[in-house]
Design an enzyme around this catalytic site. Structure first.
Site, PDB file in Angstrom:
ATOM      1  N   SER A 186      -3.863  34.394  32.323  1.00 13.32           N
ATOM      2  CA  SER A 186      -3.273  34.472  30.995  1.00 13.32           C
ATOM      3  C   SER A 186      -3.013  35.923  30.604  1.00 13.32           C
ATOM      4  O   SER A 186      -2.289  36.630  31.302  1.00 13.32           O
ATOM      5  CB  SER A 186      -4.169  33.744  29.990  1.00 13.32           C
ATOM      6  N   ASP A 354       1.685  23.623  31.013  1.00 14.98           N
ATOM      7  CA  ASP A 354       1.086  24.741  30.292  1.00 14.98           C
ATOM      8  C   ASP A 354       1.872  25.038  29.017  1.00 14.98           C
ATOM      9  O   ASP A 354       3.079  25.288  29.076  1.00 14.98           O
ATOM     10  CB  ASP A 354       1.053  25.977  31.198  1.00 14.98           C
ATOM     11  N   HIS A 387      -2.990  25.090  31.021  1.00 14.27           N
ATOM     12  CA  HIS A 387      -3.505  26.459  30.990  1.00 14.27           C
ATOM     13  C   HIS A 387      -4.940  26.586  31.488  1.00 14.27           C
ATOM     14  O   HIS A 387      -5.272  27.502  32.249  1.00 14.27           O
ATOM     15  CB  HIS A 387      -3.405  26.983  29.554  1.00 14.27           C
TER      16      HIS A 387
END
Length: 411
Positions: A186, A354, A387
């Site tokens: 991320s 995601d 995610h």
């Protein structure tokens, strides 16, 4: 829309309700000049690594702007054999909401040793270093400030890329005498992309793995995240004097309040985490707890700017005079992804579900990298991953980590 703004602002206020009594380590006015191994009985080594039968060392490094950061080193696997491969640094950073704010390096150790990247790398012969950025529980020290000081929180991810990452890389490079494999998730990927685009740390890294890359961000489908950015919530908090964003307030009453807010927004919040991160397919049902770490409100403002504009730029002070003072130009400079050296090895993996590292945004990043040497860019797409799957999925070893380690092995 007015009701929506008020409701979202209430959610943020709920998220910043913090337990202020948490134990912190402050080493004011003390700079580290050698390579000490720290004995921290409450640290990640004692509480998460050694309990699994692994050797672990606590280290600290001080950035050029005075933040004292912690690293944990795993120099060998469960077998006890010393690492025979280059060092690898993994950083965990998440973004933007009270469900999924910033995490420290413990995220890479939460699942079983057979499922967690930190342990898996150690068992594959890598000298593993886990890095914790400024403001998190294990990196809350400073040479002259404490977290109660407003100035302590005067940073965004610009500083994470220009100070924290170089400090980690330099420390490990100096300590081991070897170039490093870097893995980030991320916002940890944005740190690497920004640093590489400016020519930083390139000479100290062997390769970089980008899991759920965050760069271009204006096509994210998460309604909560998008609205929070579009309504300038973080800006309002900053000008109200709230410079630390601490999401640790929780409990039954808090959960009920969030549920009421979701009802007002006509959102199904039975799984609030999925509303923000996407429908994760493969999490361990017994390990779905997500503990969050503080970050700077200024950091949230910076991310919101990126979501609104779609540009990868330095922090915009919103005033030409202040931008001139900081950058020598009336608008903040761009981070040019095409400036990343074409011969630098990159492993990039993203998921079809995601909501934060959205497929369309990743495609824009891949277009930036279209001239990258074909044998130096590996792209792995996982259709059913969201995610959190990249750090918590029970099958992430087979789906993501094994291919990533194969990439490390040849670079």
């Amino acid at each position: 829309m007015a009701n929506t703004v008020v409701s979202l602002f209430s959610i943020v206020l709920l998220c910043i309700t913090a337990a202020q009594g948490r134990k912190r380590l402050h080493l004011n006015n003390e700079r580290l000049t050698s390579y000490p191994v720290i004995n921290d009985i409450d640290g990640i080594c004692k509480t998460m690594v050694e309990t699994q039968g692994y050797t672990c060392e606590e280290h600290q490094v001080t950035t050029e702007d005075g933040y004292i950061l912690s690293l944990q080193r795993m120099p060998e696997g469960r077998s006890g054999e010393k690492a025979d491969k280059p060092p690898s640094v993994i950083i965990e950073l998440r973004q933007l909401t009270c469900v999924e704010l910033f995490q420290d390096a413990s995220t890479w150790l939460v699942n079983s040793p057979d499922e967690s990247l930190g342990f898996i790398l150690a068992d594959n012969g890598y000298d593993v270093w886990l890095a914790n950025v400024r403001g998190t529980q294990y990196s809350s020290g400073h040479t002259s400030l404490i977290p109660n000081d407003t100035a302590y929180w005067d940073w965004s991810w610009d500083e994470l890329a220009s100070y924290d990452l170089p400090a980690f890389a330099q420390y490990v490079y100096n300590y081991t005498g070897q170039r490093i494999h870097y893995a980030g998730h991320s916002l940890g990927t944005l740190m690497a992309l920004a640093a590489l685009s400016q020519g930083q740390v390139v000479n100290m890294l062997r390769s970089t793995a980008l899991l759920c890359p965050i760069a271009h961000m204006n096509q994210i489908p998460s309604l909560l995240t998008k609205l929070a950015a579009d309504t300038f919530i973080a800006n309002d908090m900053y000008w109200l004097g709230i410079h630390e964003f601490n999401p640790n307030g929780r409990g039954g009453a808090a959960s009920k309040f969030v549920e009421d807010i979701c009802n007002k927004l006509n959102l199904n919040c039975s799984n609030l985490m999925s509303l923000v991160t996407g429908p994760n397919c493969c999490l361990n049902s017994s390990r779905t707890d997500i503990s969050s770490e503080p970050t700077a409100t200024k950091n949230l403002i910076h991310l919101s700017q990126m979501i609104r504009t779609g540009k990868i730029v330095k922090y915009d002070y919103g005033d030409q005079g202040q931008n001139m003072q900081h950058y020598g130009q009336p608008v903040p400079p761009l981070y040019d992804m095409t400036a990343i050296p074409n011969e630098f090895p990159l492993f990039l993996s993203y998921g079809g579900q995601d909501f934060l590292s959205d497929v369309k945004d990743v495609q824009v990043l891949l277009n930036d990298l279209k001239d990258h040497n074909g044998n130096k860019l590996v792209v792995l797409f996982k259709e059913d991953y969201a995610h959190l799957d990249f750090v918590r999925a029970v099958n992430a070893k087979q789906m993501i980590y094994d291919p990533m380690i194969s990439f490390f092995n040849v670079n």
